[in-house]
Enzyme design. Structure first.
Site, PDB file in Angstrom:
ATOM      1  N   HIS A   1       0.847  -1.199   0.000  1.00 49.74           N
ATOM      2  CA  HIS A   1       0.000   0.000   0.000  1.00 49.74           C
ATOM      3  C   HIS A   1       0.883   1.250   0.000  1.00 49.74           C
ATOM      4  O   HIS A   1       0.677   2.170  -0.794  1.00 49.74           O
ATOM      5  CB  HIS A   1      -0.923  -0.016   1.224  1.00 49.74           C
ATOM      6  CG  HIS A   1      -1.536   1.319   1.558  1.00 49.74           C
ATOM      7  ND1 HIS A   1      -2.540   1.877   0.819  1.00 49.74           N
ATOM      8  CD2 HIS A   1      -1.276   2.203   2.554  1.00 49.74           C
ATOM      9  CE1 HIS A   1      -2.884   3.044   1.341  1.00 49.74           C
ATOM     10  NE2 HIS A   1      -2.123   3.280   2.404  1.00 49.74           N
TER      11      HIS A   1
ATOM     12  N   ASP B   1       7.010  22.551 -25.403  1.00 52.32           N
ATOM     13  CA  ASP B   1       6.945  21.182 -24.904  1.00 52.32           C
ATOM     14  C   ASP B   1       7.967  21.065 -23.780  1.00 52.32           C
ATOM     15  O   ASP B   1       8.659  22.033 -23.456  1.00 52.32           O
ATOM     16  CB  ASP B   1       7.277  20.167 -26.017  1.00 52.32           C
ATOM     17  CG  ASP B   1       6.681  18.790 -25.712  1.00 52.32           C
ATOM     18  OD1 ASP B   1       6.874  18.299 -24.581  1.00 52.32           O
ATOM     19  OD2 ASP B   1       6.020  18.217 -26.598  1.00 52.32           O
TER      20      ASP B   1
ATOM     21  N   TRP C   1       7.478  -0.426   4.001  1.00 51.66           N
ATOM     22  CA  TRP C   1       8.066   0.236   2.822  1.00 51.66           C
ATOM     23  C   TRP C   1       9.438   0.791   3.140  1.00 51.66           C
ATOM     24  O   TRP C   1      10.225   1.077   2.250  1.00 51.66           O
ATOM     25  CB  TRP C   1       7.142   1.334   2.301  1.00 51.66           C
ATOM     26  CG  TRP C   1       7.232   2.643   3.029  1.00 51.66           C
ATOM     27  CD1 TRP C   1       6.636   2.951   4.214  1.00 51.66           C
ATOM     28  CD2 TRP C   1       7.963   3.800   2.638  1.00 51.66           C
ATOM     29  NE1 TRP C   1       6.952   4.241   4.578  1.00 51.66           N
ATOM     30  CE2 TRP C   1       7.765   4.786   3.629  1.00 51.66           C
ATOM     31  CE3 TRP C   1       8.778   4.123   1.538  1.00 51.66           C
ATOM     32  CZ2 TRP C   1       8.345   6.050   3.562  1.00 51.66           C
ATOM     33  CZ3 TRP C   1       9.354   5.398   1.481  1.00 51.66           C
ATOM     34  CH2 TRP C   1       9.132   6.331   2.480  1.00 51.66           C
TER      35      TRP C   1
ATOM     36  N   SER D   1      13.127   6.473 -13.165  1.00 54.62           N
ATOM     37  CA  SER D   1      12.029   7.202 -13.782  1.00 54.62           C
ATOM     38  C   SER D   1      11.864   8.584 -13.143  1.00 54.62           C
ATOM     39  O   SER D   1      11.765   9.595 -13.840  1.00 54.62           O
ATOM     40  CB  SER D   1      10.739   6.394 -13.642  1.00 54.62           C
ATOM     41  OG  SER D   1       9.629   7.223 -13.855  1.00 54.62           O
ATOM     42  N   SER D   2      11.874   8.637 -11.817  1.00 51.21           N
ATOM     43  CA  SER D   2      11.638   9.959 -11.219  1.00 51.21           C
ATOM     44  C   SER D   2      12.827  10.876 -11.395  1.00 51.21           C
ATOM     45  O   SER D   2      12.645  12.079 -11.542  1.00 51.21           O
ATOM     46  CB  SER D   2      11.255   9.912  -9.739  1.00 51.21           C
ATOM     47  OG  SER D   2      11.286   8.663  -9.231  1.00 51.21           O
TER      48      SER D   2
ATOM     49  N   HIS E   1      13.246  11.738   4.333  1.00 47.94           N
ATOM     50  CA  HIS E   1      12.596  12.987   4.715  1.00 47.94           C
ATOM     51  C   HIS E   1      12.419  13.952   3.560  1.00 47.94           C
ATOM     52  O   HIS E   1      11.329  14.454   3.339  1.00 47.94           O
ATOM     53  CB  HIS E   1      13.175  13.649   5.949  1.00 47.94           C
ATOM     54  CG  HIS E   1      12.137  14.568   6.516  1.00 47.94           C
ATOM     55  ND1 HIS E   1      11.094  14.112   7.279  1.00 47.94           N
ATOM     56  CD2 HIS E   1      11.896  15.877   6.303  1.00 47.94           C
ATOM     57  CE1 HIS E   1      10.267  15.104   7.526  1.00 47.94           C
ATOM     58  NE2 HIS E   1      10.727  16.183   6.955  1.00 47.94           N
TER      59      HIS E   1
ATOM     60  N   GLU F   1      12.007  13.068   0.676  1.00 47.79           N
ATOM     61  CA  GLU F   1      10.936  12.420  -0.082  1.00 47.79           C
ATOM     62  C   GLU F   1       9.554  12.909   0.372  1.00 47.79           C
ATOM     63  O   GLU F   1       8.660  13.133  -0.435  1.00 47.79           O
ATOM     64  CB  GLU F   1      11.045  10.894   0.084  1.00 47.79           C
ATOM     65  CG  GLU F   1       9.849  10.094  -0.410  1.00 47.79           C
ATOM     66  CD  GLU F   1       9.683  10.106  -1.921  1.00 47.79           C
ATOM     67  OE1 GLU F   1      10.656  10.454  -2.617  1.00 47.79           O
ATOM     68  OE2 GLU F   1       8.584   9.785  -2.399  1.00 47.79           O
TER      69      GLU F   1
ATOM     70  N   TYR G   1       8.821  15.778   1.402  1.00 50.55           N
ATOM     71  CA  TYR G   1       8.574  17.089   0.802  1.00 50.55           C
ATOM     72  C   TYR G   1       8.412  17.002  -0.694  1.00 50.55           C
ATOM     73  O   TYR G   1       7.738  17.845  -1.300  1.00 50.55           O
ATOM     74  CB  TYR G   1       9.680  18.072   1.213  1.00 50.55           C
ATOM     75  CG  TYR G   1       9.582  18.332   2.697  1.00 50.55           C
ATOM     76  CD1 TYR G   1       8.391  18.791   3.235  1.00 50.55           C
ATOM     77  CD2 TYR G   1      10.630  18.056   3.552  1.00 50.55           C
ATOM     78  CE1 TYR G   1       8.247  18.976   4.585  1.00 50.55           C
ATOM     79  CE2 TYR G   1      10.502  18.239   4.918  1.00 50.55           C
ATOM     80  CZ  TYR G   1       9.302  18.698   5.425  1.00 50.55           C
ATOM     81  OH  TYR G   1       9.164  18.859   6.769  1.00 50.55           O
TER      82      TYR G   1
ATOM     83  N   SER H   1      -1.385  27.298  -4.078  1.00 51.15           N
ATOM     84  CA  SER H   1      -1.043  28.708  -4.290  1.00 51.15           C
ATOM     85  C   SER H   1      -1.565  29.236  -5.621  1.00 51.15           C
ATOM     86  O   SER H   1      -1.552  30.435  -5.864  1.00 51.15           O
ATOM     87  CB  SER H   1       0.472  28.904  -4.238  1.00 51.15           C
ATOM     88  OG  SER H   1       0.967  28.455  -3.018  1.00 51.15           O
TER      89      SER H   1
ATOM     90  N   HIS I   1      14.692  12.404  12.936  1.00 49.93           N
ATOM     91  CA  HIS I   1      13.483  12.442  13.770  1.00 49.93           C
ATOM     92  C   HIS I   1      12.564  11.261  13.474  1.00 49.93           C
ATOM     93  O   HIS I   1      11.603  11.036  14.193  1.00 49.93           O
ATOM     94  CB  HIS I   1      12.746  13.786  13.661  1.00 49.93           C
ATOM     95  CG  HIS I   1      12.078  14.048  12.345  1.00 49.93           C
ATOM     96  ND1 HIS I   1      12.028  15.281  11.775  1.00 49.93           N
ATOM     97  CD2 HIS I   1      11.433  13.241  11.490  1.00 49.93           C
ATOM     98  CE1 HIS I   1      11.372  15.221  10.627  1.00 49.93           C
ATOM     99  NE2 HIS I   1      11.009  13.993  10.435  1.00 49.93           N
ATOM    100  N   HIS I   2      12.859  10.514  12.418  1.00 51.75           N
ATOM    101  CA  HIS I   2      12.096   9.295  12.151  1.00 51.75           C
ATOM    102  C   HIS I   2      12.595   8.130  12.988  1.00 51.75           C
ATOM    103  O   HIS I   2      12.029   7.045  12.944  1.00 51.75           O
ATOM    104  CB  HIS I   2      12.206   8.905  10.673  1.00 51.75           C
ATOM    105  CG  HIS I   2      11.564   9.888   9.755  1.00 51.75           C
ATOM    106  ND1 HIS I   2      10.256   9.807   9.371  1.00 51.75           N
ATOM    107  CD2 HIS I   2      12.056  11.009   9.167  1.00 51.75           C
ATOM    108  CE1 HIS I   2       9.963  10.809   8.568  1.00 51.75           C
ATOM    109  NE2 HIS I   2      11.033  11.562   8.435  1.00 51.75           N
TER     110      HIS I   2
ATOM    111  N   THR J   1       6.777  26.709   7.108  1.00 48.56           N
ATOM    112  CA  THR J   1       5.450  26.152   6.821  1.00 48.56           C
ATOM    113  C   THR J   1       4.379  27.106   7.322  1.00 48.56           C
ATOM    114  O   THR J   1       3.369  27.340   6.641  1.00 48.56           O
ATOM    115  CB  THR J   1       5.289  24.771   7.481  1.00 48.56           C
ATOM    116  OG1 THR J   1       6.464  24.009   7.212  1.00 48.56           O
ATOM    117  CG2 THR J   1       4.092  24.040   6.935  1.00 48.56           C
TER     118      THR J   1
ATOM    119  N   LYS K   1       3.838  29.945   4.999  1.00 47.99           N
ATOM    120  CA  LYS K   1       2.978  29.584   3.870  1.00 47.99           C
ATOM    121  C   LYS K   1       1.509  29.654   4.254  1.00 47.99           C
ATOM    122  O   LYS K   1       0.698  30.243   3.552  1.00 47.99           O
ATOM    123  CB  LYS K   1       3.327  28.171   3.389  1.00 47.99           C
ATOM    124  CG  LYS K   1       4.608  28.157   2.599  1.00 47.99           C
ATOM    125  CD  LYS K   1       4.879  26.802   2.024  1.00 47.99           C
ATOM    126  CE  LYS K   1       5.799  26.905   0.837  1.00 47.99           C
ATOM    127  NZ  LYS K   1       5.194  27.553  -0.304  1.00 47.99           N
TER     128      LYS K   1
ATOM    129  N   ARG L   1       1.459   0.663  15.389  1.00 49.44           N
ATOM    130  CA  ARG L   1       1.089   0.556  13.979  1.00 49.44           C
ATOM    131  C   ARG L   1       1.525  -0.799  13.434  1.00 49.44           C
ATOM    132  O   ARG L   1       2.259  -1.541  14.090  1.00 49.44           O
ATOM    133  CB  ARG L   1       1.724   1.688  13.180  1.00 49.44           C
ATOM    134  CG  ARG L   1       3.228   1.670  13.195  1.00 49.44           C
ATOM    135  CD  ARG L   1       3.813   2.933  12.613  1.00 49.44           C
ATOM    136  NE  ARG L   1       3.740   2.932  11.150  1.00 49.44           N
ATOM    137  CZ  ARG L   1       4.621   3.569  10.371  1.00 49.44           C
ATOM    138  NH1 ARG L   1       5.617   4.262  10.901  1.00 49.44           N
ATOM    139  NH2 ARG L   1       4.510   3.535   9.063  1.00 49.44           N
TER     140      ARG L   1
END
Lengths: 299, 183, 535
Positions: free
Chosen positions: C79, C108, C144, C171-172, C255, C257, C259, C270, C304-305, C330, C333, C452
């Protein structure tokens, strides 16, 4: 448009109210917050959590209030005219950068203080090595030669099988009960050394406020001191995904008085088979037996 | 699309690909960097425990006693016996001590085993010096052999005052659990 | 102003486009590729969503009713992989493909053939990943995050998973390079960097993040691969390695990732909030700087993870403070968005509704993020359902709502047809109610002590799990409406105007509706650019 919004809003309100009604009737719905716990640290952590929560509520009231105000007051449908000249304001930018920084500093100070207290491992009285296995815990009272495995209690284990047909509600402490609980005395600084045999696990008893990873090839430590008078059973679980039966390796800690602990420990050493039962066995002297001192210092 | 733009695009693309390749290399560079950072920040790198340290002429600190605990672990149950001879002791920082671990090979064959050391709390690692340890090299064991293996250590008197108890732990891995070349 | 654009494109060969399968297989047109990315993301969103429903069905009641715990772990792992790498990231790349050239006045993407390649890697990557469901030992079940040693216990799925992740990564990275080159080299003359719409800005920064960290993930999984097959011991304690080091490397990728998933959402919001407030974005430049500082900070907060792995005190303090610092940009924003609405003239079409929900619910996710930053409290929250609630709040009503807002917002420009506003609003309300019923109770569960990634739980957690599962089915099935509303718009929607939103601004709205197959072949003139910006 607003009519739609309004209908939808009232629908939401009804949905929420409707779901609230049965809530009150049921006891378990009350489990909304972190337990205060029974150790010095867990109380501090809980206080910190509540402080942060109220800060968030306060900021939320301001920010959400601002949003809701804007959404209500400046509706096009109510004839609001846009003020297109309002594009930036250095003053505002400074204000809403500086104020959050100040708030963050205010938040960080008590957090740092608690953290320093957590890291102070001096003057522990008992060391217990906790080893995570797939999927059970092993407890080793260092220097006492008392060690045992602690696995999910049989009643839960039978009920939790896929298609067991057993209603979990009928099993007492479903998935939160073990065969041999960890036994510790109250009012004693206990040091837990954490390691694992196969994969990473994490030892977590919410009432003690602490959680730490048990990592193979690595030794971590944490400590707790259960307050005097808080004897009883405290339950927790493995908190780091450790494979198939990660959800089925609970932790149960039985907190007893110091006397009961001594008796229990002596009973254990005498080879008593029921670790949880502290009442029987008239104990021998339970002073820790440390083996002979090391070879003469050679420095 | 003008030729000029095409060229610019190609140049920028190559530069970005180079950047990505650099990032890939950086991922691997994090492995040695990890050790370096452990050393610099004084966290203590457990790998240092695999090497002998030179501990000539350290001053004793008679006034201070640190409890040292000894722990032994095995990655699998039943094939080895492995334990410290004593569970814990009090040690003066700066003084050299020798203690023993005992291992017995129950695997039913001749084999090689390697002990991997670890110290808790982590920040004590850098202050735990060993002049001799069975963990420095892989150990050969005959079938059913039992052996006493010494460790000689000194606790650096600079050990932070906030530590009054240090745990030395070993995990004993044999061939069947894949001993990789350590040097 | 649409006239100018149509005039430029009045040559009839522009309407010649390849037909049939070839159009898609050999696609080099940014609009075709963008469409393919979006359709692909939608398919993955439903597959990943189906897995989430398996998870929530099993958690509906205590006791194991439907799946084996091992398969359950595969479901949570797959998932996450499908939603992150298959749904959200490709959706953003799809939106970038569609919108970036139109917004900067480029004909293009800069590298059309590379663009084709980077898209077509994805179906292969995800076929490989999904194939693992059928190999002996089952799909990856170690989460994951692929923490060793657990991830190394996988069976035949292991090499397939690693290879799939490599393909997704390539790809990315290629997609990101394309975006950077397009934005830096292909802007129309007169379109300065600080004239660009914020969506281009956030994507430019995202693209740099991608190029910097996807290779690090590739490195980490390569090390896992060699540990698994070739006897290296990067992460094996038996060989002097350290499993914790994997976590450091992983989260150094992980991390930023996070963002990567959320920055483009800031861009879309925006665009939408000013449009429906009929007022220019407040504090444009500070928005750009805030985005850049968030991106910078994302590189120094990774640990922090992993506060519970046993870090030294100084490390814990450092990562706590740097993490809290993220709240500042943040906050800037959020305040800017509020100020944009202030004294505006707000109307509530579907894209705006999704943007408003984003504003409220992302902020809520931000609050729980701030709480998680506090290390001592994190010792309680870590790996509990509180964390699950937190990251789903920032990813579902955060990233996913922003994607949906963007799709509703630009759909008329893409297809030339308007969606059904009533069904759009219904979709919005069902999704918003569903998502809150789904995730809000998970805060309670986590605080009460539910870890979890468990397939079964003790009875004290039963009630809120049931509520959460009901919310999940409401949210999940509401998404069928999303497909329906798009499908019916494409097939039979009302014709849309060139500028379907009164307050819309930006170059894309200077093009005719639907946007011609080849747009801005002649770059927009300066007056067109400034006209676009004025709106």
């Amino acid at each position: 448009m607003t009519r739609h919004a309004r209908t939808a809003l009232s629908a939401t309100a009804f949905a929420i109210l409707g779901s609230l009604a049965p809530l009150a009737a049921h006891a378990e719905w009350g489990n909304l917050n972190m337990p205060v716990g029974v150790t010095v640290l867990s109380k501090e952590i809980h206080a910190l959590h509540m402080t942060m929560f109220w800060w968030c509520v306060a900021i939320g009231v301001f920010v959400f209030g601002w949003m809701i105000w804007s959404l209500v007051a400046f509706r096009k449908s109510q004839g609001a005219k846009p003020d297109t000249t309002m594009t930036h304001s250095t003053k505002a930018e400074i204000v809403w950068t500086v104020i959050p920084v100040v708030i963050l500093v205010i938040m960080a100070i008590p957090a740092a203080r608690t953290l320093i207290a957590i890291e102070d491992t001096r003057n522990t009285e008992i060391s217990i090595k906790v080893t995570g296995y797939q999927w059970k815990w092993h407890y080793d009272y260092l220097g006492e030669d008392v060690k045992f495995f602690s696995s999910l209690a049989r009643a839960s284990d039978e009920a939790r099988q896929l298609g067991s047909g057993v209603n979990p509600e009928s099993v007492e402490n479903y998935l939160r009960d073990v065969d041999n609980p960890l036994v510790v005395p109250e009012d004693t600084k206990v040091r837990v050394l954490l390691t694992a045999q196969d994969v990473i696990h994490a030892w977590w008893v919410p009432a003690f406020g602490m959680k730490k990873d048990a990592i193979p090839g690595n030794v971590n430590e944490l400590w707790f001191k259960v307050e005097k008078g808080k004897t009883g059973l405290y339950r927790g679980q493995c908190a780091e995904l450790c494979g198939r039966d990660h959800g089925f390796m609970p932790i149960v800690v039985k907190v007893v008085t110091k006397d009961e602990y001594r008796t229990w420990l002596a009973g254990q050493k005498a080879g008593e088979s029921t670790p949880a039962d502290a009442s029987s066995e008239p104990a021998a002297d339970s002073s820790p037996t440390i083996a002979a001192l090391p070879a003469a210092p050679q420095g | 699309m003008s030729e000029m733009r095409e060229q610019n695009n190609r140049r920028l693309t190559l530069r970005l690909l180079g950047f990505a390749a650099g990032a890939f290399a950086f991922g691997f560079a994090l492995v040695p960097l990890y050790d370096v950072i452990c050393d610099i920040t004084g966290v203590g790198n457990p790998k240092d425990l695999l090497r002998a340290s030179n501990v000539q002429a350290i001053e004793h600190d008679e006034s201070r006693l640190v409890t040292v605990e000894f722990v032994a672990d095995l990655p699998s149950v039943g094939s080895w016996e492995f334990r410290p001879v004593i569970a814990e002791m009090k040690a003066n920082p700066g003084r050299l001590y020798e203690i023993d671990y005992v291992a017995r090979n129950l695997t039913g064959r001749d084999t090689v085993a390697q002990a991997i050391p670890n110290v808790a709390p982590g920040k004590a690692t850098a202050f735990f010096r060993k002049t001799e340890c069975f963990c420095f090299i892989p150990q050969n064991f005959a079938k059913d052999e039992e052996r006493v293996m010494p460790v000689r250590f000194v606790i650096d008197p600079n050990l932070p005052k906030s530590i009054d108890r240090v745990t030395l732990s070993y995990v004993f891995y044999d061939n069947s659990t894949r001993v990789a070349a350590l040097n | 102003m649409a006239n100018t654009a149509t005039h430029d494109h009045a040559h009839d060969h522009h309407d010649h486009k390849p037909h049939g399968l070839k159009r898609w297989l050999y696609a080099t047109n940014h609009k075709d590729i963008g469409t393919m990315y979006l359709v692909f993301a939608c398919v993955m969103f439903f597959l990943g969503g189906a897995m989430a429903l398996v998870i929530r069905a099993e958690l509906f009641q205590p006791g194991l009713q439907f799946v084996d715990p091992g398969f359950y772990n595969s479901m949570t792992t797959m998932h996450a992989l499908l939603m992150i790498f298959g749904a959200v990231m490709p959706a953003w790349t799809g939106l970038a493909n569609w919108m970036v050239p139109m917004q900067v006045g480029a004909p293009d993407m800069a590298l059309p053939r590379l663009n084709n390649f980077s898209f077509w890697l994805l179906p292969f990557a995800f076929t490989l990943l999904l194939l693992t469901l059928f190999v002996p030992g089952g799909a990856p079940a170690g989460g994951w995050t692929l923490y060793p040693p657990l991830s190394l216990q996988a069976g035949d799925s292991f090499p397939l998973t690693i290879f799939a992740i490599h393909l997704m990564g390539i790809s990315s990275i290629l997609g990101a390079i394309n975006v950077v080159v397009t934005i830096l080299n292909m802007r129309a003359p007169g379109m300065g960097l600080l004239n660009m719409p914020l969506f281009c800005w956030t994507w430019l920064i995202t693209a740099y993040l991608l190029i910097a960290v996807m290779p690090v993930l590739a490195g980490a999984v390569t090390m896992l691969l060699t540990d698994y097959f070739f006897g290296t011991s990067f992460f094996a304690a038996s060989g002097g390695g350290d499993p914790v080091m994997f976590q450091h490397i992983f989260w150094f990728f992980g991390h930023p990732e996070v963002y990567i998933l959320i920055l483009p959402a800031f861009g879309v919001v925006s665009e939408i909030i000013p449009t429906f407030s009929r007022k220019p974005l407040f504090g444009y430049e500070s928005m750009v700087y805030a985005t850049a500082s968030i991106a910078f900070l994302s590189f120094i907060v990774w640990a922090h993870h992993m506060f519970t792995v046993g870090m030294p005190l100084a490390g814990q303090l450092f990562f706590m403070l740097s993490t809290m610092l993220i709240a500042v940009p943040t906050g800037v924003k959020v305040f800017n968005w509020c100020a944009t609405m202030w004294k505006g003239s707000i109307s509530f079409e579907t894209p705006m509704l999704f943007a408003i929900a984003f504003l409220f619910l992302f902020t809520l996710g931000g609050f729980s993020g701030l709480m998680l930053a506090i290390v001592p409290a994190d010792f309680q929250y870590h790996d509990s359902y509180f964390v699950v609630a937190h990251f789903h709040y920032v990813l579902v009503p955060g990233a996913v709502f922003a994607i949906m807002a963007g799709v509703y917002y630009w759909l008329p420009k893409w297809t030339g047809r308007m969606y059904n506003e009533k069904i759009g609003k219904l979709h919005f309300w069902l999704s918003t109610i569903g998502v809150n019923v789904l995730f809000f109770p998970q805060h309670f569960l986590g605080l009460a002590g539910m870890p979890r990634r468990i397939p079964d739980y003790s009875t004290q957690f039963a009630d809120w799990n049931m509520v959460s599962s009901l919310g999940a089915s409401l949210f999940g099935f509401s998404q069928l409406l999303f497909v329906y509303v798009i499908w019916s718009a494409v097939r039979s929607g009302e014709k849309a105007a060139d500028r379907p939103w009164e307050g819309a601004h930006g170059l894309e709205w200077e093009l005719p509706t639907p946007a011609p197959y080849h747009s801005w072949e002649t770059p927009p003139t300066r007056s067109v650019i400034s006209h676009g910006a004025m709106h």
